[in-house]
Design a protein around this motif. Structure first.
Motif, PDB file in Angstrom:
ATOM      1  N   SER A 135     -21.076 -17.040 -28.160  1.00 47.65           N
ATOM      2  CA  SER A 135     -21.781 -16.249 -27.150  1.00 47.65           C
ATOM      3  C   SER A 135     -22.701 -15.196 -27.751  1.00 47.65           C
ATOM      4  CB  SER A 135     -20.762 -15.556 -26.231  1.00 47.65           C
ATOM      5  OG  SER A 135     -19.918 -14.706 -26.992  1.00 47.65           O
ATOM      6  N   ARG A 136     -22.805 -15.154 -29.068  1.00 51.01           N
ATOM      7  CA  ARG A 136     -23.580 -14.096 -29.717  1.00 51.01           C
ATOM      8  C   ARG A 136     -25.064 -14.188 -29.367  1.00 51.01           C
ATOM      9  NH1 ARG A 136     -24.620 -13.342 -36.083  1.00 51.01           N
ATOM     10  NH2 ARG A 136     -25.321 -11.171 -36.072  1.00 51.01           N
ATOM     11  N   PHE A 137     -25.599 -15.390 -29.340  1.00 47.96           N
ATOM     12  CA  PHE A 137     -27.027 -15.569 -29.085  1.00 47.96           C
ATOM     13  C   PHE A 137     -27.284 -16.142 -27.685  1.00 47.96           C
ATOM     14  CE2 PHE A 137     -26.795 -15.581 -33.705  1.00 47.96           C
ATOM     15  CZ  PHE A 137     -27.848 -14.745 -34.035  1.00 47.96           C
ATOM     16  N   LYS A 138     -26.298 -15.995 -26.786  1.00 45.17           N
ATOM     17  CA  LYS A 138     -26.484 -16.502 -25.432  1.00 45.17           C
ATOM     18  C   LYS A 138     -27.574 -15.724 -24.702  1.00 45.17           C
ATOM     19  CE  LYS A 138     -24.199 -17.017 -20.968  1.00 45.17           C
ATOM     20  NZ  LYS A 138     -22.933 -16.872 -20.202  1.00 45.17           N
ATOM     21  N   PHE A 139     -27.447 -14.399 -24.683  1.00 48.43           N
ATOM     22  CA  PHE A 139     -28.429 -13.587 -23.970  1.00 48.43           C
ATOM     23  C   PHE A 139     -29.813 -13.637 -24.619  1.00 48.43           C
ATOM     24  CE2 PHE A 139     -24.483 -11.400 -22.448  1.00 48.43           C
ATOM     25  CZ  PHE A 139     -24.642 -11.734 -21.107  1.00 48.43           C
ATOM     26  N   PRO A 140     -29.944 -13.595 -25.963  1.00 47.06           N
ATOM     27  CA  PRO A 140     -31.280 -13.770 -26.552  1.00 47.06           C
ATOM     28  C   PRO A 140     -31.931 -15.098 -26.174  1.00 47.06           C
ATOM     29  CG  PRO A 140     -29.792 -12.847 -28.175  1.00 47.06           C
ATOM     30  CD  PRO A 140     -28.954 -13.193 -26.985  1.00 47.06           C
ATOM     31  N   ASN A 141     -31.126 -16.156 -26.106  1.00 53.49           N
ATOM     32  CA  ASN A 141     -31.682 -17.457 -25.743  1.00 53.49           C
ATOM     33  C   ASN A 141     -32.169 -17.464 -24.293  1.00 53.49           C
ATOM     34  OD1 ASN A 141     -32.111 -20.399 -26.110  1.00 53.49           O
ATOM     35  ND2 ASN A 141     -30.450 -20.547 -24.633  1.00 53.49           N
ATOM     36  N   VAL A 142     -31.347 -16.899 -23.368  1.00 52.22           N
ATOM     37  CA  VAL A 142     -31.751 -16.841 -21.962  1.00 52.22           C
ATOM     38  C   VAL A 142     -32.980 -15.949 -21.806  1.00 52.22           C
ATOM     39  CG1 VAL A 142     -31.026 -16.171 -19.643  1.00 52.22           C
ATOM     40  CG2 VAL A 142     -29.406 -17.299 -21.171  1.00 52.22           C
ATOM     41  N   ALA A 143     -33.028 -14.856 -22.553  1.00 48.36           N
ATOM     42  CA  ALA A 143     -34.174 -13.953 -22.478  1.00 48.36           C
ATOM     43  C   ALA A 143     -35.451 -14.650 -22.924  1.00 48.36           C
ATOM     44  CB  ALA A 143     -33.912 -12.712 -23.329  1.00 48.36           C
ATOM     45  N   CYS A 144     -35.373 -15.426 -23.988  1.00 45.82           N
ATOM     46  CA  CYS A 144     -36.546 -16.166 -24.468  1.00 45.82           C
ATOM     47  C   CYS A 144     -37.013 -17.180 -23.426  1.00 45.82           C
ATOM     48  CB  CYS A 144     -36.213 -16.850 -25.787  1.00 45.82           C
ATOM     49  SG  CYS A 144     -37.538 -17.887 -26.436  1.00 45.82           S
ATOM     50  N   GLU A 145     -36.069 -17.871 -22.803  1.00 46.92           N
ATOM     51  CA  GLU A 145     -36.439 -18.862 -21.790  1.00 46.92           C
ATOM     52  C   GLU A 145     -37.087 -18.198 -20.582  1.00 46.92           C
ATOM     53  OE1 GLU A 145     -36.349 -22.108 -22.079  1.00 46.92           O
ATOM     54  OE2 GLU A 145     -35.600 -21.888 -24.118  1.00 46.92           O
ATOM     55  N   LEU A 146     -36.618 -17.008 -20.203  1.00 45.60           N
ATOM     56  CA  LEU A 146     -37.220 -16.307 -19.076  1.00 45.60           C
ATOM     57  C   LEU A 146     -38.629 -15.824 -19.414  1.00 45.60           C
ATOM     58  CD1 LEU A 146     -34.170 -14.196 -17.819  1.00 45.60           C
ATOM     59  CD2 LEU A 146     -35.216 -16.149 -16.663  1.00 45.60           C
ATOM     60  N   LEU A 147     -38.810 -15.311 -20.626  1.00 40.07           N
ATOM     61  CA  LEU A 147     -40.124 -14.803 -21.021  1.00 40.07           C
ATOM     62  C   LEU A 147     -41.143 -15.925 -21.185  1.00 40.07           C
ATOM     63  CD1 LEU A 147     -39.082 -12.072 -23.623  1.00 40.07           C
ATOM     64  CD2 LEU A 147     -40.006 -11.695 -21.326  1.00 40.07           C
ATOM     65  N   THR A 148     -40.692 -17.123 -21.496  1.00 45.22           N
ATOM     66  CA  THR A 148     -41.609 -18.258 -21.706  1.00 45.22           C
ATOM     67  C   THR A 148     -41.519 -19.269 -20.576  1.00 45.22           C
ATOM     68  OG1 THR A 148     -39.920 -19.425 -23.023  1.00 45.22           O
ATOM     69  CG2 THR A 148     -41.469 -18.010 -24.210  1.00 45.22           C
ATOM     70  N   SER A 149     -41.050 -18.844 -19.402  1.00 40.64           N
ATOM     71  CA  SER A 149     -40.909 -19.761 -18.265  1.00 40.64           C
ATOM     72  C   SER A 149     -42.241 -20.100 -17.629  1.00 40.64           C
ATOM     73  CB  SER A 149     -39.974 -19.148 -17.214  1.00 40.64           C
ATOM     74  OG  SER A 149     -40.482 -17.896 -16.774  1.00 40.64           O
ATOM     75  N   ASP A 150     -43.323 -19.550 -18.156  1.00 40.19           N
ATOM     76  CA  ASP A 150     -44.685 -19.841 -17.684  1.00 40.19           C
ATOM     77  C   ASP A 150     -44.867 -19.441 -16.222  1.00 40.19           C
ATOM     78  OD1 ASP A 150     -47.261 -20.585 -18.136  1.00 40.19           O
ATOM     79  OD2 ASP A 150     -46.941 -22.727 -17.834  1.00 40.19           O
ATOM     80  N   VAL A 151     -44.336 -18.280 -15.890  1.00 38.84           N
ATOM     81  CA  VAL A 151     -44.522 -17.695 -14.564  1.00 38.84           C
ATOM     82  C   VAL A 151     -45.576 -16.610 -14.692  1.00 38.84           C
ATOM     83  CG1 VAL A 151     -43.420 -16.464 -12.659  1.00 38.84           C
ATOM     84  CG2 VAL A 151     -42.164 -18.235 -13.913  1.00 38.84           C
ATOM     85  N   SER A 152     -46.577 -16.640 -13.844  1.00 38.31           N
ATOM     86  CA  SER A 152     -47.741 -15.765 -14.007  1.00 38.31           C
ATOM     87  C   SER A 152     -47.377 -14.288 -13.985  1.00 38.31           C
ATOM     88  CB  SER A 152     -48.771 -16.071 -12.916  1.00 38.31           C
ATOM     89  OG  SER A 152     -48.204 -15.896 -11.631  1.00 38.31           O
ATOM     90  N   ILE A 153     -46.464 -13.889 -13.116  1.00 37.90           N
ATOM     91  CA  ILE A 153     -46.142 -12.467 -13.020  1.00 37.90           C
ATOM     92  C   ILE A 153     -45.508 -11.944 -14.311  1.00 37.90           C
ATOM     93  CG2 ILE A 153     -43.883 -12.902 -11.975  1.00 37.90           C
ATOM     94  CD1 ILE A 153     -44.307 -10.391 -10.277  1.00 37.90           C
ATOM     95  N   ILE A 154     -44.703 -12.784 -14.987  1.00 35.54           N
ATOM     96  CA  ILE A 154     -44.096 -12.382 -16.264  1.00 35.54           C
ATOM     97  C   ILE A 154     -45.135 -12.414 -17.374  1.00 35.54           C
ATOM     98  CG2 ILE A 154     -42.374 -13.012 -17.989  1.00 35.54           C
ATOM     99  CD1 ILE A 154     -40.564 -13.950 -15.783  1.00 35.54           C
TER     100      ILE A 154
END
Length: 725
Positions: free
Chosen positions: A73-92
């Motif tokens: 679980s050490r890199f769980k949140f960094p991985n989810v954070a990266c996916e959210l930042l690169t989800s290709d959503v215009s507002i982000i």
């Protein structure tokens, strides 16, 4: 049934967002947070785009998580954070690319001391790469203001993610004017020269490998993009530097300067091979019998830089970097071939394909082919080496004629290098203008292959030695397949090829005993080997063929055959007219065969509901097989019987037999037809035997329609007369 259960689920994300004290971590714990983000959940996007949430997301992908956490679980949140930042959503994207403070947080990741965490480096590279593609102008402007950006990326080049970041700067910038501006900026930062300096014996292998791969990718990307653009577009400055003689000379200097390192030699040679990469010329078919690529225009400055170092590569073949003995499946290998010598062989093969006169002359003077053939027979189990030597022989024997041969030129540049080297001009002056100097030099290389290298004698000796080994119960040598192809190549060029006359003359100059051995080998041994290989490989070629779109039709089944046909009952037999009953037999023989193979349909039997639950009784089930059997029959073309009795003119009935009955007609109509007088069409004259069989089979086959009532259970539907079908 299904509607009894409420399968509609509500995302827990909305319930969490109803709380005023909800945290980012709580949302990231949800499994569907990424799905909701990409689905444009408005409430979630407004929450994520808040300043404190964006800062926390960036911090997660750029900060090393605590070491006391579980590895799972050490890199769980960094991985989810990266996916959210690169989800290709215009507002982000707008928030991240437009806020310079967030870009500063990202950039601070590069200022750490090496080595970087490879996983965090991949998160950083993916996030910056997404911004380069989506918010190009803002990010490029920000990076240009950072004077040490390229230096920091190269400092961490041991992480492959940094290599990906550089390639995104080259390939993901649009439009073309902005991309050209970025290329000029990277060239001003001396990116190519810095990467070349990393390929040195004093650098660690990981940095050398990534630097080499980056240069190779830059060459391929630049050439591909230049070929897709219009002619008036400005040339790629990075590619121009890479193809310059100065740059290639600097790379070779780093490879051979100081203590020789296999890593620097291999990585440097990979860059040279990419620069010499061959492509098929438009409209010209290659002459190679084995399907090799032809030579195409190569920047002459590359060859001019390589030529002085050919002796260094020759020295590598003779005295490679020391490697310890290794144990293989066929025994102990005291001095392995090594990756360095294999790459030298690849380089020689690529150089020979350019057909450059100065290169061919130098390789001939150094007797490089003689040394490669020595290695070919010494390392009889290294097929990588065998293939490169085969390429070298093919390049020499399949020398294109002067009108087919492309000249040396500048790739992806408007200029063409028409001037030959001083050495080539001097050789041209000594030929008295009687022939093309390049042809003369290549002729010397062909003569060198047959005389100095003794190609034919080596083929014969190696073949005889292999026969002795196999006669003593040994294993066939691993290079015999490539040796067979080389021998066939010689024979083919002797019969028809650009150097046919020269090869014939060289073979006639051989000693009489050697010439006789070669002729006997070609007429007997090689011919038999080719015949055996053809037979053994025929079925292998059939097995590895690709399944095309028409495979279903070729195999004999179609998806539509296993679906309901409510509108058209003829769909199953829409190709009945294509069936060819080419049987040399009469109607009586056909009838007898059908009685043996086809079971009779008993329409009088009561229809059974297949969905009713009932006790399984195998005896009863065997008796009722006539209602559920899959209709299938095989007709043999080898049936040979005498014609039927004279006067028998009715159609032969197609009778389905059962284990409980030996025969009988399956309908009253057949019984009536039995006494009917023969007609012209149904008379069993000898000339109408085949026609009888066709009509009989077609009429019976068209009365059956197969339909699928349930998965895994086939049921024959009601029969339809041929007139209705």
């Amino acid at each position: 049934m299904f509607w009894k259960f409420d399968l509609h689920t509500t995302s827990h994300i909305d319930q969490l967002l109803d709380r005023e004290d909800v945290t980012l971590r709580e949302l990231m714990e949800e499994d569907d947070v990424l799905q909701e983000c990409k689905a444009q959940n408005r409430r979630l996007l407004l929450f994520l785009s808040q300043d404190h949430c964006m800062q926390e997301l960036v911090s997660l992908i750029t900060t090393e998580p605590p070491a006391d956490l579980e590895e799972r679980s050490r890199f769980k949140f960094p991985n989810v954070a990266c996916e959210l930042l690169t989800s290709d959503v215009s507002i982000i994207n707008d928030k991240l690319g437009g806020d310079e403070s967030l870009l500063e947080m990202l950039y601070h990741f590069l200022e750490q001391d090496p080595p970087l965490n490879p996983l965090l480096a991949s998160f950083f590279s993916k996030t910056i790469g997404n911004l380069i593609a989506r918010k190009t102008e803002q990010v490029i402007t920000f990076l240009k203001k950072k004077e040490g950006f390229i230096g920091l990326v190269l400092k961490h080049i041991d992480a492959s993610a940094m290599m990906d970041l550089l390639l995104r700067l080259i390939s993901c910038v649009e439009p073309a004017p902005l991309r050209q501006d970025v290329l000029h900026w990277l060239n001003e930062e001396t990116l190519v020269q810095r990467l070349t300096e990393l390929i040195h014996a004093g650098k660690d292998e990981e940095r050398q490998s990534n630097a080499s791969q980056t240069l190779c990718d830059i060459i391929r990307l630049s050439r591909d993009q230049a070929s897709q653009m219009q002619e008036n577009v400005e040339a790629d400055p990075l590619l121009a530097v890479l193809e310059s003689q100065e740059s290639v000379a600097g790379l070779l200097k780093n490879m051979f300067e100081g203590e020789r390192s296999e890593a620097s030699i291999v990585n440097g040679t990979q860059v040279l091979l990419t620069l010499l990469e061959t492509r098929r010329l438009e409209g010209l078919m290659d002459l190679y019998s084995q399907g090799y690529e032809r030579s195409y225009t190569v920047n002459s400055s590359i060859l001019n830089a390589i030529e002085p170092h050919l002796k260094d590569f020759q020295q590598l073949l003779q005295d490679p970097p020391k490697k310890s003995a290794i144990l293989t499946t066929f025994g102990l290998l005291d001095q392995p071939l090594g990756n360095a010598r294999l790459h030298v062989a690849r380089l020689v093969a690529a150089l020979l394909q350019t057909n450059a006169p100065n290169i061919c002359q130098e390789l001939c003077n150094l007797a490089t082919m003689d040394l490669l053939l020595d290695l070919f027979f010494k390392y009889s189990w290294n097929n990588f080496l065998h293939f490169q030597v085969e390429l070298c022989v093919a390049s020499i024997l399949n020398h294109p004629s002067s009108e087919e041969r492309p000249g040396l030129g500048l790739q992806n540049h408007e200029e063409s290098a028409t001037a030959s080297s001083p050495q080539a001009q001097e050789e041209d002056a000594t030929t008295d203008g009687t022939s093309d100097p390049q042809t003369c030099i290549h002729g010397a290389l062909v003569a060198h292959l047959f005389q100095k290298c003794r190609l034919l004698q080596r083929i014969l000796d190696a073949w005889e030695e292999n026969d002795r080994i196999q006669a003593d119960g040994g294993t066939r040598r691993g290079n015999m397949g490539h040796l067979t192809r080389i021998a066939n190549m010689v024979v083919q060029n002797l019969e028809k090829g650009p150097v046919q006359t020269q090869i014939s003359d060289l073979i006639r100059e051989l000693p009489e005993d050697c010439r006789g051995r070669w002729e006997s080998f070609v007429d007997e041994t090689l011919r038999e080997t080719n015949r055996r290989n053809t037979v053994e490989l025929a079925f292998s070629d059939y097995q590895i063929q690709q399944m095309t779109a028409s495979f279903v039709d070729q195999f004999g089944f179609n998806d539509e055959e296993f679906s309901e046909h409510d509108e058209n009952i003829n769909a199953t037999f829409d190709r009945i007219a294509e069936i060819n009953f080419n049987l040399d037999a009469n109607a009586a023989a056909f009838e007898a065969c059908c009685k043996e193979r086809i079971r009779q349909f008993d329409d009088a039997e009561e229809e059974e509901d297949i969905w009713d639950d009932k006790e399984i009784n195998y005896a009863t089930q065997a008796k009722s097989r006539t209602r559920s059997i899959f209709f299938c029959t095989c007709l043999s073309a080898d049936v040979s019987t005498s014609p039927g009795p004279a006067g028998e003119g009715r159609k032969a009935p197609l009778v389905a037999s059962d284990s409980s009955s030996s025969g009988g007609s399956d309908s009253e109509e057949d019984d009536k037809n039995a006494g009917a007088p023969p007609t012209l069409e149904t008379a069993s004259a000898p000339g109408n035997k085949t026609a009888d069989l066709k009509r009989c089979a077609s009429s019976r086959l068209s009365e059956c329609v197969i339909s699928v009532k349930a998965v895994g259970r086939l049921k024959l539907s009601e029969t339809y007369p041929a007139s209705k079908a």
